[in-house]
Motif scaffolding. Structure first.
Motif, PDB file in Angstrom:
ATOM      1  N   ILE A  20      -7.255  -6.540  10.952  1.00 21.42           N
ATOM      2  CA  ILE A  20      -7.854  -5.336  10.935  1.00 21.42           C
ATOM      3  C   ILE A  20      -9.414  -5.237  10.890  1.00 21.42           C
ATOM      4  O   ILE A  20      -9.994  -4.564  10.195  1.00 21.42           O
ATOM      5  CB  ILE A  20      -7.313  -4.459   9.414  1.00 21.42           C
ATOM      6  CG1 ILE A  20      -7.556  -5.484   8.298  1.00 21.42           C
ATOM      7  CG2 ILE A  20      -5.880  -4.288   9.466  1.00 21.42           C
ATOM      8  CD1 ILE A  20      -7.219  -5.004   7.050  1.00 21.42           C
ATOM      9  N   GLN A  45      -3.722   0.894   4.257  1.00 21.16           N
ATOM     10  CA  GLN A  45      -3.867   1.705   5.204  1.00 21.16           C
ATOM     11  C   GLN A  45      -3.787   1.111   6.680  1.00 21.16           C
ATOM     12  O   GLN A  45      -3.101   1.552   7.489  1.00 21.16           O
ATOM     13  CB  GLN A  45      -4.624   2.824   4.985  1.00 21.16           C
ATOM     14  CG  GLN A  45      -4.672   4.220   6.197  1.00 21.16           C
ATOM     15  CD  GLN A  45      -5.986   4.866   5.914  1.00 21.16           C
ATOM     16  OE1 GLN A  45      -6.749   4.913   5.070  1.00 21.16           O
ATOM     17  NE2 GLN A  45      -5.831   5.891   6.875  1.00 21.16           N
ATOM     18  N   LEU A  46      -4.962   0.409   6.589  1.00 21.53           N
ATOM     19  CA  LEU A  46      -5.096  -0.559   7.948  1.00 21.53           C
ATOM     20  C   LEU A  46      -3.823  -1.326   8.288  1.00 21.53           C
ATOM     21  O   LEU A  46      -3.386  -1.327   9.569  1.00 21.53           O
ATOM     22  CB  LEU A  46      -6.325  -1.294   8.029  1.00 21.53           C
ATOM     23  CG  LEU A  46      -7.621  -0.246   7.831  1.00 21.53           C
ATOM     24  CD1 LEU A  46      -8.611  -1.124   7.614  1.00 21.53           C
ATOM     25  CD2 LEU A  46      -7.910   0.742   9.210  1.00 21.53           C
ATOM     26  N   THR A  48      -0.829  -0.896   7.339  1.00 18.97           N
ATOM     27  CA  THR A  48       0.290  -0.147   7.672  1.00 18.97           C
ATOM     28  C   THR A  48       0.170   0.420   9.079  1.00 18.97           C
ATOM     29  O   THR A  48       0.997   0.403   9.957  1.00 18.97           O
ATOM     30  CB  THR A  48       0.535   1.148   6.784  1.00 18.97           C
ATOM     31  OG1 THR A  48       0.673   0.653   5.456  1.00 18.97           O
ATOM     32  CG2 THR A  48       1.621   1.993   7.230  1.00 18.97           C
ATOM     33  N   GLU A  49      -0.840   0.902   9.496  1.00 19.96           N
ATOM     34  CA  GLU A  49      -1.321   1.263  10.929  1.00 19.96           C
ATOM     35  C   GLU A  49      -1.088   0.151  11.836  1.00 19.96           C
ATOM     36  O   GLU A  49      -0.427   0.168  13.075  1.00 19.96           O
ATOM     37  CB  GLU A  49      -2.673   1.683  11.136  1.00 19.96           C
ATOM     38  CG  GLU A  49      -3.053   3.088  10.341  1.00 19.96           C
ATOM     39  CD  GLU A  49      -4.468   3.471  10.501  1.00 19.96           C
ATOM     40  OE1 GLU A  49      -5.386   2.663  10.966  1.00 19.96           O
ATOM     41  OE2 GLU A  49      -4.618   4.509   9.642  1.00 19.96           O
ATOM     42  N   ARG A  50      -1.659  -1.121  11.480  1.00 19.98           N
ATOM     43  CA  ARG A  50      -1.153  -2.193  12.363  1.00 19.98           C
ATOM     44  C   ARG A  50       0.511  -2.746  12.462  1.00 19.98           C
ATOM     45  O   ARG A  50       0.907  -2.817  13.544  1.00 19.98           O
ATOM     46  CB  ARG A  50      -1.865  -3.576  11.906  1.00 19.98           C
ATOM     47  CG  ARG A  50      -1.660  -4.583  12.802  1.00 19.98           C
ATOM     48  CD  ARG A  50      -2.798  -5.637  12.226  1.00 19.98           C
ATOM     49  NE  ARG A  50      -2.619  -6.951  12.574  1.00 19.98           N
ATOM     50  CZ  ARG A  50      -2.787  -7.503  14.140  1.00 19.98           C
ATOM     51  NH1 ARG A  50      -3.482  -6.876  14.931  1.00 19.98           N
ATOM     52  NH2 ARG A  50      -2.388  -8.674  14.355  1.00 19.98           N
ATOM     53  N   THR A  52       2.798  -0.420  12.174  1.00 22.48           N
ATOM     54  CA  THR A  52       3.496   0.698  12.929  1.00 22.48           C
ATOM     55  C   THR A  52       3.228   0.272  14.453  1.00 22.48           C
ATOM     56  O   THR A  52       3.983   0.745  15.284  1.00 22.48           O
ATOM     57  CB  THR A  52       2.757   1.897  12.387  1.00 22.48           C
ATOM     58  OG1 THR A  52       3.121   2.365  11.263  1.00 22.48           O
ATOM     59  CG2 THR A  52       3.255   3.281  13.374  1.00 22.48           C
ATOM     60  N   THR A  53       1.754  -0.042  14.867  1.00 20.38           N
ATOM     61  CA  THR A  53       1.854  -0.266  16.269  1.00 20.38           C
ATOM     62  C   THR A  53       2.557  -1.517  16.764  1.00 20.38           C
ATOM     63  O   THR A  53       3.147  -1.484  17.736  1.00 20.38           O
ATOM     64  CB  THR A  53       0.106  -0.530  16.481  1.00 20.38           C
ATOM     65  OG1 THR A  53      -0.875   0.208  16.078  1.00 20.38           O
ATOM     66  CG2 THR A  53      -0.026  -1.250  17.901  1.00 20.38           C
TER      67      THR A  53
END
Length: 110
Positions: A20, A45-46, A48-50, A52-53
């Motif tokens: 991140i 948050q970062l 979680t985004e990673r 998800t990707t």
């Protein structure tokens, strides 16, 4: 207690390990504002985004592998190597998500 520069360096290293690092400036800004809760929330948050990707990529690979497997007739040679390559990539990506990101996320929030 650790010096602020040491903690800051550890924060940056953890962000890089988690993949991140693209938002280092934002994390440093939050850190310099001395808002640890905000830093932890942003890192979560970062991550979680990673995740998800990665999970989306895994789903795409699984779908691709299923499509390849359904198009491979019986014992005939064909795209089996491609199926094996896709399955290997699924395992590789899953390992990255499962081991590195989650372990580091726990370490950061501790």
């Amino acid at each position: 207690m650790e010096a602020a520069s040491t903690v800051r360096a550890r924060l940056l290293a953890s962000a890089e390990q988690l993949g991140i690092g693209s938002d280092l400036a934002g994390l440093i800004e939050l850190y310099d504002g001395e808002d640890c809760a905000a830093v932890q929330a942003r890192m979560a948050q970062l991550v979680t985004e990673r995740l998800t990707t990665f999970q989306s990529g895994i789903v795409e690979l699984i779908e691709q592998a299923a499509q390849l497997q359904s198009s491979t007739p019986g014992d005939q040679p064909g795209p089996r190597e491609e199926v094996a390559r896709v399955q290997g990539r699924i395992v590789e990506v899953g390992g990255e998500v499962g081991h590195d990101a989650m372990r580091e996320a726990r370490n950061v929030s501790a």
